[in-house]
Design a protein around this motif. Structure first.
Motif, PDB file in Angstrom:
ATOM      1  N   PRO A 180       0.887  -1.222  -0.084  1.00  0.00           N
ATOM      2  CA  PRO A 180       0.086  -0.053   0.074  1.00  0.00           C
ATOM      3  C   PRO A 180       1.042   1.270   0.024  1.00  0.00           C
ATOM      4  N   ARG A 181       2.305   1.137   0.377  1.00  0.00           N
ATOM      5  CA  ARG A 181       2.804   2.315   0.592  1.00  0.00           C
ATOM      6  C   ARG A 181       3.830   2.725  -0.759  1.00  0.00           C
ATOM      7  N   PHE A 182       4.214   1.783  -1.691  1.00  0.00           N
ATOM      8  CA  PHE A 182       4.790   2.161  -2.986  1.00  0.00           C
ATOM      9  C   PHE A 182       4.578   1.186  -3.906  1.00  0.00           C
ATOM     10  N   VAL A 183       4.517   1.601  -5.096  1.00  0.00           N
ATOM     11  CA  VAL A 183       4.464   0.465  -6.356  1.00  0.00           C
ATOM     12  C   VAL A 183       6.049   0.600  -6.607  1.00  0.00           C
ATOM     13  N   ALA A 184       6.643  -0.874  -6.873  1.00  0.00           N
ATOM     14  CA  ALA A 184       8.010  -0.843  -7.437  1.00  0.00           C
ATOM     15  C   ALA A 184       7.637  -0.862  -8.895  1.00  0.00           C
ATOM     16  N   LEU A 185       8.375  -0.288  -9.862  1.00  0.00           N
ATOM     17  CA  LEU A 185       8.536  -0.399 -11.227  1.00  0.00           C
ATOM     18  C   LEU A 185       9.658  -1.488 -11.703  1.00  0.00           C
ATOM     19  N   ALA A 186      10.670  -1.532 -11.008  1.00  0.00           N
ATOM     20  CA  ALA A 186      11.709  -2.587 -11.014  1.00  0.00           C
ATOM     21  C   ALA A 186      12.464  -2.587  -9.652  1.00  0.00           C
ATOM     22  N   GLN A 187      13.089  -3.744  -9.430  1.00  0.00           N
ATOM     23  CA  GLN A 187      14.226  -3.638  -8.182  1.00  0.00           C
ATOM     24  C   GLN A 187      15.653  -3.590  -8.979  1.00  0.00           C
ATOM     25  N   LEU A 188      16.351  -2.720  -8.815  1.00  0.00           N
ATOM     26  CA  LEU A 188      17.908  -2.253  -9.555  1.00  0.00           C
ATOM     27  C   LEU A 188      18.843  -3.156  -8.795  1.00  0.00           C
ATOM     28  N   ALA A 189      18.702  -3.247  -7.507  1.00  0.00           N
ATOM     29  CA  ALA A 189      19.642  -4.216  -6.994  1.00  0.00           C
ATOM     30  C   ALA A 189      19.264  -4.808  -5.552  1.00  0.00           C
ATOM     31  N   MET A 190      20.017  -5.771  -5.166  1.00  0.00           N
ATOM     32  CA  MET A 190      19.728  -6.249  -3.675  1.00  0.00           C
ATOM     33  C   MET A 190      21.311  -6.253  -3.145  1.00  0.00           C
ATOM     34  N   THR A 191      21.698  -5.616  -2.013  1.00  0.00           N
ATOM     35  CA  THR A 191      22.737  -5.553  -1.686  1.00  0.00           C
ATOM     36  C   THR A 191      23.197  -6.142  -0.213  1.00  0.00           C
ATOM     37  N   ASP A 192      24.269  -6.547   0.028  1.00  0.00           N
ATOM     38  CA  ASP A 192      24.638  -6.790   1.634  1.00  0.00           C
ATOM     39  C   ASP A 192      23.671  -8.038   2.163  1.00  0.00           C
TER      40      ASP A 192
END
Lengths: 117, 117
Positions: A43-55
């Motif tokens: 409900p808080r944001f719409v993801a357009l794309a995941q650019l990275a996952m780090t750490d």
């Protein structure tokens, strides 16, 4: 099966492993975290794309029967350099088990639409 | 479903997305990479546990029908500080599609048994 290691599936192999009981594979934990992350934040944001996952780290194992909860901290928020209608959010997520042990940690970098002015 | 975002599942939602066609979710790509990593490297080492995955990025999307191949580079190898019979290997993995575009990159930190002297 995405993780062909016997100690994630077979009780005897799990007993003989460094964990000494059945544990979730890292990919399994990432998938659960991803679902909790999107449902919790849907409900808080719409993801357009995941650019990275780090750490990404796995400080404690996830064992069969564990109950996990997610903690999400917003680390940063900036406008996209190339697209004026988009922004980039960095969020750190942790999964904690029923004893409060941290089982998983990562930072997601997500492309989001900007709110209309 | 571990990724409840419609643009990974629905063709119309995918057409309207920043990708303009169906793409694999990041978790799906991680799962495929994990399987390729273990099968490709299975004969060469036995993983006791995955300690971390770092620097995960998705430079190009994975689209429906893409054919992926894996490249694995050993970055470092050291003895465990606490357990004399174990070692820690860092390996960088890349997934490349049929055009040679890099779709995925990450570094795995893996706990392994040491060879008998």
């Amino acid at each position: 099966m995405y993780d062909p290691q016997p100690f994630h599936l077979d009780e005897d192999a799990a007993l003989a492993s460094v964990f000494q009981s059945l544990t979730a594979s890292g990919v399994h934990t990432i998938a659960v975290e991803n679902k909790m992350f999107h449902l919790d934040d849907g409900p808080r944001f719409v993801a357009l794309a995941q650019l990275a996952m780090t750490d990404i780290s796995f400080p404690s194992p996830v064992r069969a029967g564990d109950r996990l909860r997610i903690e999400v901290i917003c680390l940063s928020l900036r406008e996209s350099k190339s697209k004026p209608d988009r922004g980039v959010v960095e969020q750190q997520c942790k999964l904690l088990n029923q004893y409060g042990d941290e089982c998983f940690r990562c930072t997601h970098t997500i492309l989001v639409p900007k709110r209309a002015a």
